[in-house]
Design a protein around this motif. Structure first.
Motif, PDB file in Angstrom:
ATOM      1  N   ASN A   1       0.850  -1.174   0.000  1.00 29.20           N
ATOM      2  CA  ASN A   1       0.000   0.000   0.000  1.00 29.20           C
ATOM      3  C   ASN A   1       0.901   1.245   0.000  1.00 29.20           C
ATOM      4  N   PRO A   2       0.715   2.166  -0.987  1.00 29.56           N
ATOM      5  CA  PRO A   2       1.586   3.342  -1.047  1.00 29.56           C
ATOM      6  C   PRO A   2       1.670   4.101   0.280  1.00 29.56           C
ATOM      7  N   ASP A   3       0.609   4.050   1.078  1.00 32.08           N
ATOM      8  CA  ASP A   3       0.628   4.750   2.363  1.00 32.08           C
ATOM      9  C   ASP A   3       1.585   4.106   3.366  1.00 32.08           C
ATOM     10  N   ASP A   4       1.949   2.855   3.106  1.00 30.93           N
ATOM     11  CA  ASP A   4       2.817   2.138   4.049  1.00 30.93           C
ATOM     12  C   ASP A   4       4.295   2.255   3.702  1.00 30.93           C
ATOM     13  N   VAL A   5       4.618   3.141   2.738  1.00 25.99           N
ATOM     14  CA  VAL A   5       6.016   3.309   2.342  1.00 25.99           C
ATOM     15  C   VAL A   5       6.555   4.586   2.966  1.00 25.99           C
ATOM     16  N   GLU A   6       7.770   4.512   3.515  1.00 23.82           N
ATOM     17  CA  GLU A   6       8.378   5.705   4.077  1.00 23.82           C
ATOM     18  C   GLU A   6       9.690   5.972   3.364  1.00 23.82           C
ATOM     19  N   ILE A   7       9.855   7.202   2.886  1.00 26.94           N
ATOM     20  CA  ILE A   7      11.080   7.579   2.192  1.00 26.94           C
ATOM     21  C   ILE A   7      11.719   8.719   2.971  1.00 26.94           C
ATOM     22  N   THR A   8      12.970   8.548   3.384  1.00 23.90           N
ATOM     23  CA  THR A   8      13.662   9.630   4.068  1.00 23.90           C
ATOM     24  C   THR A   8      14.999   9.876   3.386  1.00 23.90           C
ATOM     25  N   LEU A   9      15.425  11.136   3.399  1.00 25.68           N
ATOM     26  CA  LEU A   9      16.730  11.505   2.856  1.00 25.68           C
ATOM     27  C   LEU A   9      17.429  12.315   3.935  1.00 25.68           C
ATOM     28  N   ASP A  10      18.437  11.696   4.536  1.00 22.33           N
ATOM     29  CA  ASP A  10      19.100  12.351   5.655  1.00 22.33           C
ATOM     30  C   ASP A  10      20.598  12.345   5.397  1.00 22.33           C
ATOM     31  N   SER A  11      21.179  13.504   5.334  1.00 21.92           N
ATOM     32  CA  SER A  11      22.602  13.722   5.013  1.00 21.92           C
ATOM     33  C   SER A  11      23.121  12.745   3.955  1.00 21.92           C
TER      34      SER A  11
ATOM     35  N   ARG B   1      18.792   1.080   1.524  1.00 26.19           N
ATOM     36  CA  ARG B   1      19.472   2.335   1.796  1.00 26.19           C
ATOM     37  C   ARG B   1      20.473   2.613   0.680  1.00 26.19           C
ATOM     38  N   PHE B   2      20.511   3.846   0.235  1.00 31.73           N
ATOM     39  CA  PHE B   2      21.468   4.219  -0.813  1.00 31.73           C
ATOM     40  C   PHE B   2      22.167   5.506  -0.425  1.00 31.73           C
ATOM     41  N   ILE B   3      23.440   5.590  -0.753  1.00 34.73           N
ATOM     42  CA  ILE B   3      24.168   6.833  -0.491  1.00 34.73           C
ATOM     43  C   ILE B   3      24.151   7.655  -1.768  1.00 34.73           C
ATOM     44  N   LEU B   4      23.655   8.880  -1.659  1.00 43.22           N
ATOM     45  CA  LEU B   4      23.606   9.777  -2.803  1.00 43.22           C
ATOM     46  C   LEU B   4      24.615  10.899  -2.560  1.00 43.22           C
ATOM     47  N   PRO B   5      25.098  11.543  -3.622  1.00 37.77           N
ATOM     48  CA  PRO B   5      26.014  12.665  -3.419  1.00 37.77           C
ATOM     49  C   PRO B   5      25.318  13.759  -2.600  1.00 37.77           C
ATOM     50  N   ASP B   6      26.083  14.514  -1.817  1.00 41.50           N
ATOM     51  CA  ASP B   6      25.419  15.512  -0.973  1.00 41.50           C
ATOM     52  C   ASP B   6      24.980  16.743  -1.761  1.00 41.50           C
ATOM     53  N   THR B   7      25.049  16.640  -3.086  1.00 40.11           N
ATOM     54  CA  THR B   7      24.589  17.748  -3.910  1.00 40.11           C
ATOM     55  C   THR B   7      23.094  17.646  -4.217  1.00 40.11           C
ATOM     56  N   VAL B   8      22.412  16.623  -3.683  1.00 39.53           N
ATOM     57  CA  VAL B   8      20.980  16.495  -3.970  1.00 39.53           C
ATOM     58  C   VAL B   8      20.174  17.476  -3.139  1.00 39.53           C
ATOM     59  N   ASP B   9      19.042  17.842  -3.676  1.00 37.10           N
ATOM     60  CA  ASP B   9      18.160  18.810  -3.039  1.00 37.10           C
ATOM     61  C   ASP B   9      17.126  18.035  -2.207  1.00 37.10           C
ATOM     62  N   ALA B  10      17.420  17.908  -0.916  1.00 31.74           N
ATOM     63  CA  ALA B  10      16.618  17.042  -0.043  1.00 31.74           C
ATOM     64  C   ALA B  10      15.194  17.567   0.150  1.00 31.74           C
ATOM     65  N   ASP B  11      14.985  18.855  -0.123  1.00 29.90           N
ATOM     66  CA  ASP B  11      13.658  19.428   0.147  1.00 29.90           C
ATOM     67  C   ASP B  11      12.659  19.174  -0.967  1.00 29.90           C
ATOM     68  N   ASN B  12      13.133  18.723  -2.120  1.00 29.07           N
ATOM     69  CA  ASN B  12      12.226  18.603  -3.262  1.00 29.07           C
ATOM     70  C   ASN B  12      12.130  17.189  -3.814  1.00 29.07           C
ATOM     71  N   VAL B  13      12.172  16.205  -2.922  1.00 33.79           N
ATOM     72  CA  VAL B  13      12.039  14.809  -3.340  1.00 33.79           C
ATOM     73  C   VAL B  13      10.563  14.526  -3.619  1.00 33.79           C
ATOM     74  N   LYS B  14      10.310  13.911  -4.766  1.00 35.58           N
ATOM     75  CA  LYS B  14       8.922  13.578  -5.114  1.00 35.58           C
ATOM     76  C   LYS B  14       8.815  12.072  -5.318  1.00 35.58           C
ATOM     77  N   ALA B  15       7.682  11.510  -4.906  1.00 32.90           N
ATOM     78  CA  ALA B  15       7.498  10.068  -5.080  1.00 32.90           C
ATOM     79  C   ALA B  15       6.076   9.775  -5.524  1.00 32.90           C
ATOM     80  N   SER B  16       5.931   8.770  -6.379  1.00 34.70           N
ATOM     81  CA  SER B  16       4.602   8.342  -6.796  1.00 34.70           C
ATOM     82  C   SER B  16       4.608   6.824  -6.923  1.00 34.70           C
ATOM     83  N   ASP B  17       3.433   6.237  -6.951  1.00 41.75           N
ATOM     84  CA  ASP B  17       3.314   4.783  -7.021  1.00 41.75           C
ATOM     85  C   ASP B  17       2.359   4.431  -8.146  1.00 41.75           C
ATOM     86  N   ARG B  18       2.795   3.553  -9.033  1.00 34.56           N
ATOM     87  CA  ARG B  18       1.929   3.120 -10.126  1.00 34.56           C
ATOM     88  C   ARG B  18       2.144   1.648 -10.388  1.00 34.56           C
ATOM     89  N   ASN B  19       1.074   0.868 -10.320  1.00 34.80           N
ATOM     90  CA  ASN B  19       1.120  -0.577 -10.581  1.00 34.80           C
ATOM     91  C   ASN B  19       2.230  -1.293  -9.814  1.00 34.80           C
TER      92      ASN B  19
END
Lengths: 145, 166
Positions: free
Chosen positions: A60-70, A105-123
């Motif tokens: 269920n898309p509501d049961d997914v949690e996405i966080t981006l921390d440092s 868990r994935f390590i991304l470069p610290d150049t990402v814009d943590a405030d504008n993460v968008k997520a959607s769920d389809r099929n």
């Protein structure tokens, strides 16, 4: 007559595929030992953003949690067994699906814009878009004549 | 007992444990490993999408669950990222065959892939049903990447209660 060895899809190729299937789980221990199952992921990078595709069938898309921390992106959630309708007792004959918690868990470069993460769920596929900060995007520099 | 014998026994015991575990795993989930066949347009111009698809994994896990009650058999199959129209279902004797194609639907193909674990292309998964089923009255729905197929049991396979006269 020339003899040709029977080679269904190329044995070397098959070996490569199998190695690839398991190697991902070995070296990146991003799934955690406590997880009930591990979703498969594609990560694509563009000039201006990252895009992730995560296979989460039956979640269920509501049961997914996405966080981006440092710079560490964590995707976690839970898949429950589908509720059994009242008075309908089903007997399990085959059970291949994993249930319970998942996290990656994935390590991304610290150049990402943590405030504008968008997520959607389809099929059953989670699509996550993570923009890069404007200063990190490649720019073409014109040479003045 | 000689050390050699002990060693041999220990090894054979360990092997039995591994073999048992493997057998159990195969019985439980071994069929879920499904091969994906990328669609190759041989001789034609290779598109950027073709190139990505052929680089992706050729194996995917399509996990299934089969359950039944007195009247029907229910099969659930995890096939994320498809459209309902891309799924083809067929019952052949007591085998349910699900075919489909996982397409690489990307508005942009120029980006660089860092991780590629998902498989793309055509696939076919055959699932053995526990009892014979009726062709009529089968229902299927696709939601959240999970395909659920409900098949009524054939008349002879239905559980019947027989009351005992006193």
């Amino acid at each position: 007559m020339q003899m040709v060895r029977y080679n269904p899809w190329g044995v070397g190729e098959l070996q490569n595929q199998i190695n690839r299937l398991f190697s991902d789980w070995d070296d990146t221990d991003s799934s955690g030992a406590t997880a009930g199952w591990v979703p498969t992921v594609d990560i694509q990078e563009f000039d201006s953003r990252f895009r992730l595709y995560v296979d989460v069938p039956g979640v269920n898309p509501d049961d997914v949690e996405i966080t981006l921390d440092s710079g560490v992106l964590t995707i976690s959630g839970e898949r429950d067994r589908p509720p059994v309708p009242e008075g309908e007792q089903m007997v399990n004959r085959r059970s291949e699906r994993g249930h319970g918690q998942f996290h990656r868990r994935f390590i991304l470069p610290d150049t990402v814009d943590a405030d504008n993460v968008k997520a959607s769920d389809r099929n059953g596929v989670l699509e996550i878009s993570i923009p890069k900060q404007a200063k990190a995007q490649p720019r073409r520099i014109k040479v003045a004549a | 007992m000689s050390t050699m014998n002990q060693l041999r026994q220990g090894l054979s015991k360990a092997w039995d444990t591994v073999a048992d575990g493997w057998r159990e795993l195969r019985e439980l989930a071994g069929d879920a490993l499904t091969r994906f066949q990328p669609k190759t347009s041989r001789g034609e111009v290779e598109t950027a999408e073709d190139r990505i698809v052929t680089r992706a994994s050729r194996w995917g896990l399509l996990a299934a669950e089969v359950a039944d009650n007195d009247d029907r058999v229910q099969v659930m199959l995890e096939v994320p990222g498809l459209e309902a129209d891309d799924i083809d279902i067929e019952v052949r004797d007591d085998v349910l065959v699900v075919r489909g194609e996982k397409k690489l639907a990307r508005e942009e193909t120029k980006g660089q892939y860092h991780v590629m674990e998902r498989a793309y292309g055509r696939f076919e998964r055959a699932i053995r049903l526990p009892v014979p089923v009726e062709d009529d009255g089968a229902k299927a729905k696709y939601r959240n990447g999970v395909l659920t197929v409900s098949l009524p049991k054939s008349r002879s396979a239905r559980a019947r209660r027989i009351s005992v006269e006193s």
